[in-house]
Design a protein around this motif. Structure first.
Motif, mmCIF file in Angstrom:
data_model
loop_
_atom_site.group_PDB
_atom_site.id
_atom_site.type_symbol
_atom_site.label_atom_id
_atom_site.label_comp_id
_atom_site.label_asym_id
_atom_site.label_seq_id
_atom_site.Cartn_x
_atom_site.Cartn_y
_atom_site.Cartn_z
ATOM 1 N N LEU A 198 7.361 82.567 24.647
ATOM 2 C CA LEU A 198 6.220 82.770 23.760
ATOM 3 C C LEU A 198 5.470 81.482 23.438
ATOM 4 O O LEU A 198 4.244 81.470 23.381
ATOM 5 N N ASN A 199 6.180 80.398 23.199
ATOM 6 C CA ASN A 199 5.558 79.173 22.711
ATOM 7 C C ASN A 199 5.457 78.091 23.785
ATOM 8 O O ASN A 199 5.249 76.922 23.463
ATOM 9 N N GLY A 200 5.609 78.457 25.063
ATOM 10 C CA GLY A 200 5.726 77.460 26.114
ATOM 11 C C GLY A 200 4.462 77.225 26.916
ATOM 12 O O GLY A 200 3.662 78.129 27.159
ATOM 13 N N ALA A 201 4.288 75.968 27.368
ATOM 14 C CA ALA A 201 3.182 75.600 28.241
ATOM 15 C C ALA A 201 3.542 74.334 28.994
ATOM 16 O O ALA A 201 4.378 73.540 28.555
ATOM 17 N N VAL A 202 2.898 74.127 30.139
ATOM 18 C CA VAL A 202 3.026 72.882 30.889
ATOM 19 C C VAL A 202 1.624 72.315 31.097
ATOM 20 O O VAL A 202 0.709 73.024 31.513
ATOM 21 N N ALA A 203 1.444 71.037 30.747
ATOM 22 C CA ALA A 203 0.172 70.343 30.923
ATOM 23 C C ALA A 203 0.358 69.285 32.000
ATOM 24 O O ALA A 203 1.396 68.623 32.070
ATOM 25 N N TYR A 204 -0.655 69.096 32.849
ATOM 26 C CA TYR A 204 -0.499 68.211 34.002
ATOM 27 C C TYR A 204 -1.809 67.478 34.291
ATOM 28 O O TYR A 204 -2.897 67.939 33.936
ATOM 29 N N ILE A 223 6.049 69.415 29.205
ATOM 30 C CA ILE A 223 6.336 70.792 28.809
ATOM 31 C C ILE A 223 6.549 70.860 27.299
ATOM 32 O O ILE A 223 7.162 69.980 26.702
ATOM 33 N N THR A 224 6.015 71.932 26.697
ATOM 34 C CA THR A 224 6.265 72.211 25.288
ATOM 35 C C THR A 224 6.899 73.588 25.162
ATOM 36 O O THR A 224 6.561 74.512 25.908
ATOM 37 N N ASN A 225 7.816 73.725 24.208
ATOM 38 C CA ASN A 225 8.420 75.022 23.892
ATOM 39 C C ASN A 225 8.139 75.433 22.453
ATOM 40 O O ASN A 225 8.734 76.385 21.946
ATOM 41 N N ASP A 226 7.235 74.679 21.801
ATOM 42 C CA ASP A 226 6.900 74.973 20.405
ATOM 43 C C ASP A 226 5.386 74.905 20.169
ATOM 44 O O ASP A 226 4.922 74.400 19.157
ATOM 45 N N SER A 227 4.646 75.428 21.127
ATOM 46 C CA SER A 227 3.186 75.527 21.021
ATOM 47 C C SER A 227 2.494 74.175 20.868
ATOM 48 O O SER A 227 1.421 74.091 20.281
ATOM 49 N N GLY A 228 3.099 73.123 21.388
ATOM 50 C CA GLY A 228 2.445 71.825 21.382
ATOM 51 C C GLY A 228 2.854 70.882 20.277
ATOM 52 O O GLY A 228 2.334 69.774 20.188
#
Length: 323
Positions: A222-228, A236-241
């Motif tokens: 739910l709270n994950g994203a990868v920025a590149y 990588i974030t697992n807490d919405s940034g």
């Protein structure tokens, strides 16, 4: 000095590509695409909704569509010749494409034909990404802090420049929606933002990196994203940034696009024809033999990657990254 932006890279690539044909008439829509166009600069590709239909955009306003997951391509009917940088299809039939001159195009037939729904030539701004959360609600963004929102499928557009704290007018290069519904946007000089109210306001995030991010993709959680972005940097974030962890990519090549494979594995592509996959235990890097810049990627239902880039559009077997 500002970091190099995606639209500058695209412009440099475009000038190096062999000149392709000009505008095509509506009669050419049903004909196969020439090898010349297929090998010309293409900057992005997307799946139309949940279908096997693909749409790609690039140099000279070219829009290509495929009904067989990239085995054969057709030319879409279009009214612009500007460089198109990004495409997004929230449904099988409805999609949007953006490009230079702050142009926004809309298709209601799966990319076969397109109408211009916005343009701002006087601004001299390239739009660099587009994100629609459904057929009517979406954002377009790009150079110098340019950010617009529509809630009626592109009939009207609302200026959201002042909703983001961006005094230096850094470029916005990418946006995604996390599984929890939150929006996240990244750009030049390590800028990162998030919105919990569908883009009405944006919170500036503490960035883990001062270099440019060219994209951000939602992870499975739910709270994950990868920025590149630049020089092989990815986080990588697992807490919405709120916090970020550096991702080992095994390369210093710049990443322009990415997707998340089953098992929550980021797959990133970029300069040098680079594919980089981190499965949590190992990192696998593969460079295509032509070393051409890769700018977009999707995965098809027959387990093949369709990529866009400096040398056009093609299907790539997953064995290149050990799948």
């Amino acid at each position: 000095m500002k970091s190099p932006s995606k639209f500058l890279v695209a412009s440099l690539l475009s000038s190096a590509v062999i000149a392709s044909t000009g505008m095509l008439s509506a009669q050419a829509v049903a004909e196969p695409v020439s090898d010349q166009i297929l090998s010309s600069l293409m900057l992005d590709v997307d799946k139309a909704g949940t279908s096997n239909h693909l749409v790609a955009v690039g140099d000279r306003g070219h829009v290509l569509w495929s009904e067989d997951e990239g085995k054969a391509w057709q030319l879409g009917e279009n009214s612009t010749q500007v460089l198109l940088t990004a495409v997004d299809f929230p449904t099988v039939n409805i999609g949007y494409a953006v490009g230079h001159d702050a142009v926004v195009l809309k298709s209601t037939d799966g990319g076969r034909s397109w109408n211009k729904v916005y343009e701002d030539k006087e601004a001299e701004v390239p739009l660099l990404d587009v994100l629609f959360t459904d057929a009517n609600n979406g954002f377009v963004m790009g150079g110098y802090g340019y950010l617009l929102q529509t809630t009626d499928g592109g009939k009207t557009w609302h200026n959201r420049f002042d909703s983001v704290e961006n005094f230096d007018e850094f470029h916005y290069n990418g946006m995604t929606q996390l599984k929890n519904g939150m929006l996240m946007m990244v750009g030049e000089a390590g800028t990162m933002y998030r919105s919990s109210d569908n883009g009405k306001s944006w919170e500036t995030l503490e960035s883990p990196y001062e270099g440019t991010f060219f994209g951000v993709s939602a992870l499975e959680q739910l709270n994950g994203a990868v920025a590149y972005g630049l020089r092989g940097n990815a986080f990588i974030t697992n807490d919405s940034g709120d916090t970020w962890t550096e991702l080992d990519t095994g390369t210093e090549q710049t990443f322009f696009s990415g997707l998340v494979l089953k098992g929550n594995m980021p797959l990133l592509v970029g300069t040098g024809g680079t594919f980089s996959r981190n499965d949590g235990d190992d990192v696998l890097v593969n460079n295509q033999s032509d070393r051409a810049v890769l700018t977009g990627i999707v995965k098809t239902s027959d387990n093949v990657f369709v990529v866009t880039g400096e040398n056009g559009i093609r299907r790539v077997d997953p064995s290149v990254i050990g799948l």
